[in-house]
Design a protein around this motif. Structure first.
Motif, PDB file in Angstrom:
ATOM      1  N   CYS A 282       0.885  -0.787  -0.047  1.00  0.00           N
ATOM      2  CA  CYS A 282      -0.683  -0.133   0.424  1.00  0.00           C
ATOM      3  C   CYS A 282       0.835   1.050   0.023  1.00  0.00           C
ATOM      4  O   CYS A 282       1.535   1.298   0.528  1.00  0.00           O
ATOM      5  CB  CYS A 282      -0.979  -0.098   1.298  1.00  0.00           C
ATOM      6  SG  CYS A 282      -2.036   1.197   1.302  1.00  0.00           S
TER       7      CYS A 282
ATOM      8  N   ARG B 246       2.378 -14.140 -11.297  1.00  0.00           N
ATOM      9  CA  ARG B 246       0.631 -13.814 -12.430  1.00  0.00           C
ATOM     10  C   ARG B 246       1.226 -14.093 -13.814  1.00  0.00           C
ATOM     11  O   ARG B 246       0.341 -14.534 -14.355  1.00  0.00           O
ATOM     12  CB  ARG B 246       0.581 -11.797 -11.638  1.00  0.00           C
ATOM     13  CG  ARG B 246      -0.726 -11.802 -12.822  1.00  0.00           C
ATOM     14  CD  ARG B 246      -1.261 -10.667 -11.966  1.00  0.00           C
ATOM     15  NE  ARG B 246      -1.993 -11.102 -11.039  1.00  0.00           N
ATOM     16  CZ  ARG B 246      -2.937 -10.263  -9.861  1.00  0.00           C
ATOM     17  NH1 ARG B 246      -3.001  -9.281 -10.434  1.00  0.00           N
ATOM     18  NH2 ARG B 246      -3.353 -10.773  -8.769  1.00  0.00           N
TER      19      ARG B 246
ATOM     20  N   ASP C  21      -1.970  -5.074 -15.955  1.00  0.00           N
ATOM     21  CA  ASP C  21      -3.016  -5.357 -15.429  1.00  0.00           C
ATOM     22  C   ASP C  21      -3.468  -4.163 -14.408  1.00  0.00           C
ATOM     23  O   ASP C  21      -2.694  -3.559 -13.526  1.00  0.00           O
ATOM     24  CB  ASP C  21      -2.278  -5.747 -14.578  1.00  0.00           C
ATOM     25  CG  ASP C  21      -2.871  -6.744 -12.634  1.00  0.00           C
ATOM     26  OD1 ASP C  21      -3.993  -6.575 -13.010  1.00  0.00           O
ATOM     27  OD2 ASP C  21      -1.832  -7.427 -11.829  1.00  0.00           O
TER      28      ASP C  21
ATOM     29  N   ALA D  59      -5.719  -4.680 -12.215  1.00  0.00           N
ATOM     30  CA  ALA D  59      -7.232  -5.479 -10.299  1.00  0.00           C
ATOM     31  C   ALA D  59      -6.576  -4.464  -9.384  1.00  0.00           C
ATOM     32  O   ALA D  59      -6.859  -4.957  -8.623  1.00  0.00           O
ATOM     33  CB  ALA D  59      -6.472  -7.605 -10.742  1.00  0.00           C
ATOM     34  N   ARG D  60      -5.255  -4.082  -9.506  1.00  0.00           N
ATOM     35  CA  ARG D  60      -5.059  -3.517  -8.368  1.00  0.00           C
ATOM     36  C   ARG D  60      -5.182  -4.010  -7.265  1.00  0.00           C
ATOM     37  O   ARG D  60      -4.962  -3.844  -5.910  1.00  0.00           O
ATOM     38  CB  ARG D  60      -5.373  -2.466  -7.687  1.00  0.00           C
ATOM     39  CG  ARG D  60      -5.751  -1.400  -9.108  1.00  0.00           C
ATOM     40  CD  ARG D  60      -6.021  -0.160  -9.465  1.00  0.00           C
ATOM     41  NE  ARG D  60      -6.096   0.563 -10.788  1.00  0.00           N
ATOM     42  CZ  ARG D  60      -6.549   1.982 -11.316  1.00  0.00           C
ATOM     43  NH1 ARG D  60      -6.277   2.767 -10.046  1.00  0.00           N
ATOM     44  NH2 ARG D  60      -7.061   3.039 -12.470  1.00  0.00           N
ATOM     45  N   ASP D  61      -4.456  -5.069  -6.822  1.00  0.00           N
ATOM     46  CA  ASP D  61      -4.240  -6.269  -5.873  1.00  0.00           C
ATOM     47  C   ASP D  61      -2.072  -6.388  -5.327  1.00  0.00           C
ATOM     48  O   ASP D  61      -2.568  -6.235  -4.082  1.00  0.00           O
ATOM     49  CB  ASP D  61      -4.893  -7.306  -5.716  1.00  0.00           C
ATOM     50  CG  ASP D  61      -4.852  -8.802  -7.086  1.00  0.00           C
ATOM     51  OD1 ASP D  61      -4.045  -7.468  -8.048  1.00  0.00           O
ATOM     52  OD2 ASP D  61      -4.760  -9.792  -6.845  1.00  0.00           O
ATOM     53  N   LEU D  62      -1.814  -5.976  -6.182  1.00  0.00           N
ATOM     54  CA  LEU D  62      -0.066  -6.063  -5.890  1.00  0.00           C
ATOM     55  C   LEU D  62      -0.060  -4.823  -5.601  1.00  0.00           C
ATOM     56  O   LEU D  62       1.552  -4.901  -5.246  1.00  0.00           O
ATOM     57  CB  LEU D  62       0.233  -6.635  -6.838  1.00  0.00           C
ATOM     58  CG  LEU D  62      -0.285  -8.611  -7.460  1.00  0.00           C
ATOM     59  CD1 LEU D  62       0.486  -9.237  -8.361  1.00  0.00           C
ATOM     60  CD2 LEU D  62      -0.120  -9.345  -5.557  1.00  0.00           C
TER      61      LEU D  62
ATOM     62  N   PRO E 298      -1.298  -0.733  -6.548  1.00  0.00           N
ATOM     63  CA  PRO E 298      -2.274  -0.138  -5.944  1.00  0.00           C
ATOM     64  C   PRO E 298      -2.552   1.401  -7.299  1.00  0.00           C
ATOM     65  O   PRO E 298      -3.681   2.093  -7.146  1.00  0.00           O
ATOM     66  CB  PRO E 298      -2.362   0.967  -4.195  1.00  0.00           C
ATOM     67  CG  PRO E 298      -0.612   1.056  -4.709  1.00  0.00           C
ATOM     68  CD  PRO E 298       0.026  -0.657  -5.207  1.00  0.00           C
TER      69      PRO E 298
END
Length: 345
Positions: free
Chosen positions: A2, A30, A109, A111-114, A116
């Motif tokens: 984060c 990924r 990508d 997705a913004r999980d890995l 932000p």
């Protein structure tokens, strides 16, 4: 991972002293990049590129940061994701329509999980990115760049225009590239007025007097224009004292326009880097097979002013003791004029 601010994302991704972070391992897993062996931030004013070295091959991770932090065409796109989508469009066009190598595959990508922010993954192109302070045969380098520019511009397009995020295609412009360039200069003057260094009257008058070069003759053909065609965005190799371009990247300012728009960035940067021979050989080789008119004197003004607006907006310390745009750009414009005279004379 984060990060509180976009400008912290790259620092958090790389980790201290190049430490391999959880996010980097996640990206590698990924996209099947292989085991990560080293991370490093790549140079550049944007601060958004990371070299990911793996046991198999090197990759580049490029962050899709806010267009407000960018210059040129990309600064007008809605989101950082759109900047990456635009780059992917032009990387694919170069791959499909020319013999040049661009970063491909260009995977995005969001997705913004890995991480932000959106990001892209692409191969790290083979070759070397040169620097002006290095000792090379700069005349030969300029010739190699001209041959790459000719290849880039070889395929004509139906009409000039910019990439459109709604259609993922080129939106034809209502104006020809020369008229668009004049409008860009006027817009840059307005945008510079919002920085700490608005244009003074002498700089504005100097610009206005020279924009007449844009209308020397009509633009005949539209082609893919890189928008920032300079050694920092190219990979090169020297074999038996012969230089060649092995790859071209950084398409955030790419568009369909006048091929002569692509000539001026390398030329004024070569003057700035005190390698005018790289500009002379470049223009001399290009004009043998490509168009060159006095429009380049108008296009170089737009390029110089775009650099000035971006640098002042981002508070980069690029301009030494120059207090006005004319103080900085005037000598470079004169050097550019001398290069043109030497190349076409």
């Amino acid at each position: 991972m984060c990060a509180a601010r976009e400008e912290d994302v790259l620092q958090d991704l790389v980790g201290s002293d190049g430490a391999i972070t959880e996010a980097a391992n996640g990206v590698a897993a990924r996209f099947g990049l292989g085991r990560v062996t080293h991370l490093s931030a790549l140079p550049g004013a944007g601060g958004r590129n990371v070299l990911i070295e793996t046991e198999e091959e090197p990759w580049v991770l490029r962050l899709g940061l806010s267009p407000a932090t960018l210059g040129g065409v990309s600064s007008g796109l809605p989101t950082g994701l759109d900047v990456l989508r635009s780059e992917r469009f032009f990387a694919a066009a170069v791959r499909e329509k020319t013999a040049l190598r661009s970063p491909w595959p260009y995977e995005i990508d969001d997705a913004r999980d890995l991480i932000p922010v959106p990001y892209a993954i692409m191969p790290h192109l083979a070759g070397t990115t040169l620097g002006w302070a290095e000792d090379h045969d700069w005349g030969a380098v300029g010739t190699a760049l001209a041959e790459a520019a000719l290849e880039l511009h070889r395929q004509s397009w139906p009409a000039a225009g910019n990439w459109d995020p709604a259609t993922n295609d080129i939106l034809p412009s209502e104006n020809d590239p020369a008229t668009r360039c004049r409008a860009l200069v006027l817009d840059l003057i307005d945008r510079t007025a919002m920085t700490s260094e608005p244009l003074d009257s002498s700089s504005t008058e100097w610009l206005s007097e020279r924009l007449v070069h844009l209308y020397a003759e009509p633009v005949k053909d539209a082609c893919l224009v890189h928008g920032d065609f300079v050694i920092g965005n190219l990979r090169m190799a020297e074999v038996h004292r012969t230089w060649s371009v092995t790859g071209i990247f950084d398409f955030e300012n790419a568009r369909i326009g006048d091929p002569e728009e692509d000539l001026v960035v390398h030329m004024w940067w070569a003057c700035y880097g005190r390698r005018p021979e790289a500009a002379v050989s470049f223009l001399r080789r290009y004009q043998r097979d490509g168009p060159v008119s006095t429009r380049i004197y108008g296009y170089v003004l737009a390029s110089l002013l775009g650099n000035w607006e971006y640098g002042r907006r981002m508070n980069f310390l690029w301009y030494g003791d120059a207090r006005t745009f004319l103080d900085w750009a005037g000598p470079l414009y004169d050097d550019f004029d001398r290069v043109v005279a030497a190349a076409v004379g």
